[in-house]
Design an enzyme around this catalytic site. Structure first.
Site, PDB file in Angstrom:
ATOM      1  N   SER A   3       4.554   2.697   7.936  1.00  0.00           N
ATOM      2  CA  SER A   3       4.215   1.569   7.070  1.00  0.00           C
ATOM      3  C   SER A   3       5.408   1.154   6.216  1.00  0.00           C
ATOM      4  CB  SER A   3       3.048   1.942   6.145  1.00  0.00           C
ATOM      5  OG  SER A   3       1.849   2.035   6.875  1.00  0.00           O
ATOM      6  N   HIS A  48       0.816  -1.219   0.000  1.00  0.00           N
ATOM      7  CA  HIS A  48       0.000   0.000   0.000  1.00  0.00           C
ATOM      8  C   HIS A  48       0.851   1.271   0.000  1.00  0.00           C
ATOM      9  CE1 HIS A  48       0.328  -0.064   4.557  1.00  0.00           C
ATOM     10  NE2 HIS A  48       0.387   1.232   4.343  1.00  0.00           N
ATOM     11  N   ASP A  90       0.029  -7.562   1.443  1.00  0.00           N
ATOM     12  CA  ASP A  90       0.494  -6.180   1.598  1.00  0.00           C
ATOM     13  C   ASP A  90       2.017  -6.101   1.646  1.00  0.00           C
ATOM     14  OD1 ASP A  90       0.115  -3.448   1.663  1.00  0.00           O
ATOM     15  OD2 ASP A  90      -0.013  -3.354   3.856  1.00  0.00           O
TER      16      ASP A  90
END
Length: 514
Positions: free
Chosen positions: A238, A127, A157
């Site tokens: 992230s 992402h 992911d």
């Protein structure tokens, strides 16, 4: 006085030394230091770090291999990607003009990543870099690189990008399966624009699933087995590493549990053992060659365990097949309602365990699967196939069936449902074959035991599987079985779901009410 001062100083030094030993023991650093010489490290990865200096030693060793990632997405191309497959015929020009009026400046976003090889391979989140038109990477020494996206996998992911370089700092990939709840961990990333921030905490839980983090991963093949930590993680973290007390990566920071969008106590990381397999596929093949059993699965409920004859609530129930006909598991002889209790000799306690064992194999490999089927243990050999990116639709569900409730028909009070025989018109619209023409569910009571398990208007009961096997064609057929059951008993129903072509036939276990 001088002598007294020296005595006090000696006591203080001894006390400090004792505290230091207790502190190191509590962090389990003394054992790790003694075992350091026996660690083997791949030559493309960094060596484990000496953590005798505490978290500072970890930060000093690993931060140079953590990167800040900046991405740009062209607004027009992003709009085209978002609208792909959604624009009705004849409206293409309207949407083109709308896209041209949208913001002309590139859409920018930030994230984190970490170098895993000296020649520049970097692990991050899908992402973070998915659909990015440009990716730039910055190291702690302020060097900047343009990065190439090698590939990404939305179902886990995980993504891999590459920068051109040599003798770059790289992190050691550790082993998350040996970690325990309560172990100390360190997270490094670029939260809220604060580059190369280090936070520490413990592993709060393991095996968190999509049920715990709804909406994080999508698709029929999404795999989730998150490590939960209370190390502070915020937007921008992230893709950054979660490390154990030896400075080895055990996860990729991916999400937070928050009602505000900012850190509220818990973050979640993708286990590195899962990410490693995805990374190797992306580098070697340019895509993820994920093997699948071809089943639609769920965690085992108390009702599922009772119907299967299990002595504990564990395992994975087969709800149906994907594709609905001809999946590898179906060809091997498995049936909806089977509860998988072991694969390749390894006990299966939950969905993520099954997914990870399957993922360790190559497409085309044959695996041994043990199931419980209504009190009897059975074994199957299933030849894994590579997952399909295209949705698989059952061959016999060509038409869209009505899904609205039709409040009529006879009532099965112990289930809290109303049913009626499948009409010729409904069978034609739903493309039902003769064996699936049972009882259509017309209403489900919100206070009944079948609420949220059965769908009015679209679900058709075709058979009772447990405690007896019986075809259901009339309301009397169903009532005859219910009459033998008391409150708390479990009824296993074979359901044909006309609104769920990916599943088709599935099994639902319902605990009978008063």
């Amino acid at each position: 006085m001088a002598r007294l001062a020296r005595v006090r100083l000696g006591v203080a030094v001894a006390f400090a030394f004792a505290c230091g030993v207790l502190f190191a023991t509590a962090f389990d650093w003394t054992r790790h230091l003694g075992a350091q010489a026996g660690v083997r490290v791949a030559e493309t990865r960094g060596a484990p770090v000496d953590v005798s200096g505490g978290f500072a030693a970890i930060a000093e060793r690993v931060t140079p291999a953590v990167v800040s990632i900046q991405t740009e997405r062209d607004p027009r191309r992003q709009a085209q990607r978002n609208n792909r497959g959604r624009v009705p015929p004849g409206f293409e020009e309207f949407f083109r003009q709308f896209e041209e009026r949208q913001q002309q400046e590139p859409v920018q976003a930030d994230g984190s990543g970490f170098i895993v090889s000296k020649d520049g391979y970097i692990l991050t989140n899908n992402h973070v870099v998915g659909d990015a038109d440009r990716v730039k990477v910055t190291l702690t020494d302020h060097r900047e690189f343009n990065a190439k996206v090698i590939g990404g996998d939305p179902t886990t992911d995980v993504a891999v990008i590459k920068i051109e370089g040599s003798d770059l700092p790289a992190l050691t990939l550790g082993e998350d399966t040996t970690t325990k709840v309560g172990d100390w961990v360190v997270a490094v990333g670029n939260p809220l624009g604060l580059d190369f921030t280090v936070t520490a905490g413990i592993i709060s839980a393991k095996g968190r699933s999509n049920r715990d983090l709804p909406g994080l991963l999508g698709g029929n093949y999404s795999i989730s087995d998150f490590i939960q930590t209370d190390a502070a993680i915020n937007p921008g973290n992230s893709g950054g590493p979660l490390m154990n007390s030896r400075g080895e990566v055990i996860g990729i920071n991916s999400a937070i549990a928050s009602r505000t969008g900012f850190y509220s106590g818990y973050g979640f990381a993708i286990p590195i053992s899962l990410a490693r397999g995805v990374m190797e596929d992306l580098i070697k093949h340019g895509r993820v060659r994920a093997p699948v059993l071809g089943i639609s699965i769920d965690e085992v409920s108390p009702e599922d365990a009772k119907a299967a004859g299990l002595d504990r609530i564990a395992g994975v129930i087969v709800r149906g097949f994907n594709p609905a006909e001809g999946s590898p598991a179906e060809r091997a002889g498995m049936q909806p309602g089977d509860v998988i209790v072991a694969i390749e000799g390894r006990a299966v306690d939950r969905v993520s365990t099954l997914q990870r064992v399957v993922r360790m194999n190559e497409p085309g490999a044959t695996v041994n699967v043990d199931v419980m089927r209504y009190g009897k243990k059975q074994a199957f050999k299933v030849r894994l196939q590579e997952r399909s990116e295209a949705p698989a639709v059952a061959a016999r569900t060509g038409g869209a069936a009505p899904t609205e409730a039709a409040p009529k028909g006879e009532t099965a009070e112990k289930l809290g449902i109303s049913v009626e025989p499948v009409s010729t018109e409904f069978a034609r619209e739903a493309n039902l074959v003769a064996d699936d023409r049972g009882l259509r569910i017309t209403d489900v009571s919100r206070s009944g035991p079948a609420f949220r398990l059965l769908a009015p208007g679209s679900d058709v009961i075709t058979d009772v599987q447990f405690p007896v096997k019986k075809k259901v064609r009339t309301a009397a057929d169903l009532q005859s079985v219910l009459a033998t059951l008391k409150a708390g008993d479990v009824l296993s129903l074979r359901i044909y779901g006309t609104a769920e072509p990916l599943i088709g036939v599935r099994v639902v276990n319902v605990r009978v009410g008063e």
